[in-house]
Design an enzyme around this catalytic site. Sequence first.
Site, PDB file in Angstrom:
ATOM      1  N   LYS A  86     -32.684 -30.898  -3.115  1.00 30.12           N
ATOM      2  CA  LYS A  86     -31.236 -30.729  -3.021  1.00 30.12           C
ATOM      3  C   LYS A  86     -30.926 -30.075  -1.691  1.00 30.12           C
ATOM      4  O   LYS A  86     -31.395 -28.982  -1.400  1.00 30.12           O
ATOM      5  CB  LYS A  86     -30.756 -29.857  -4.178  1.00 30.12           C
ATOM      6  CG  LYS A  86     -29.266 -29.595  -4.149  1.00 30.12           C
ATOM      7  CD  LYS A  86     -28.844 -28.861  -5.397  1.00 30.12           C
ATOM      8  CE  LYS A  86     -27.372 -28.530  -5.358  1.00 30.12           C
ATOM      9  NZ  LYS A  86     -26.981 -27.754  -6.549  1.00 30.12           N
ATOM     10  N   LYS A 127     -30.591 -35.378  -3.816  1.00 28.78           N
ATOM     11  CA  LYS A 127     -29.154 -35.137  -3.802  1.00 28.78           C
ATOM     12  C   LYS A 127     -28.750 -34.534  -2.478  1.00 28.78           C
ATOM     13  O   LYS A 127     -29.424 -33.592  -2.062  1.00 28.78           O
ATOM     14  CB  LYS A 127     -28.859 -34.163  -4.943  1.00 28.78           C
ATOM     15  CG  LYS A 127     -27.449 -33.729  -5.040  1.00 28.78           C
ATOM     16  CD  LYS A 127     -27.340 -32.708  -6.131  1.00 28.78           C
ATOM     17  CE  LYS A 127     -25.923 -32.160  -6.062  1.00 28.78           C
ATOM     18  NZ  LYS A 127     -25.741 -31.078  -6.957  1.00 28.78           N
TER      19      LYS A 127
END
Length: 325
Positions: free
Chosen positions: A195, A248
């Site tokens: 992330k 992400k």
Amino acid sequence: MSTTPLRPRRRRGSAPLRELLRETRLSVSDLVLPLFVAEREEDARPIAAMPGVVRHSLADLDAEVERAAAAGVRGVLLFGVPARKDAKGSAASDPDGIVPRALRRIKALGLELALMTDVCLCGYTDHGHCGVLAGGHVVNDATLERIQQVALAHAQAGADVVAPSGMMDGAVGALRSALDGSGHEQVAILSYAVKYASAFYGPFREAAGSAPRSGDRRGHQMDPANGREALLEARLDVDEGADMLMVKPALPYLDVVRGLRDAFPETPLFAYQVSGEYSMIRAAAEQGYVDGCAVALESLLAIKRAGADAIITYFAKEAAAWLRR
Ligand code: PBG
């Protein structure tokens, strides 16, 4: 004139031929819909920065989940907006908190739907950071204890998958041992392994009310400049027992999606098309600059082609309808 040995255009001559030769297919069963649910009625409203996305109240969540399931969506990812916040994000681990209540309601509907939950403290802390603070820093191991309690509250309420999103070191191992130690060995962990500290999360922070009051998340989320480090993050999480991995944001990081797909062929891979990716497409479509449906589907297809098995997207419900046309 010499003949070319192979003319690729021959393969593109008709729609049926193109369909036969298509390498990647996007299907509604690839999609997971994120859902925001607010504990207080007055917090349930449309999200200005994400046209078409709303924060639901508990009461209207049922209908939204039923619509998603009817459209063919196979999973939802729940985010709670609590009535109160404090320094430790206490409401996040309350067994009667907003996410456990939402889970129990959705379970009672008896739908064919995987119930996933975001496990983080940022929406529940008054300072907006993803964990317990000391001296302005997020303390890693004290935060692990808190997210263990959050995951247990979700598991007890019926979550099928818990998804730690705080980028704390050791989060997957901590959740696995907490879940196994309390009879929840069947609950899977979807790790937000990779992330990035991304500006593409901007609209989400309005939706979840989770913007940090000061500072940023660069002390724990990854530097957008780093691709090789993603493999380290993923390997650590696989070793700690992650059932599924996630990258992400998605579209700006397709190289990372491909890298993880190749390096971890045995581990299912998710990609999260985040709020900023969604809102940019929506905004351009509203201005008439692009065909929103076509751009959304092309983006999702690209994410799948890069190697994602499943995609978390705010377009899930609409894309289901577009794919059926
Ligand atoms: C943290 C979390 C965030 C998102 C999902 N989980 C925000 C953040 O890290 O600041 C972003 C999702 C999106 O932008 O759609 N709990």
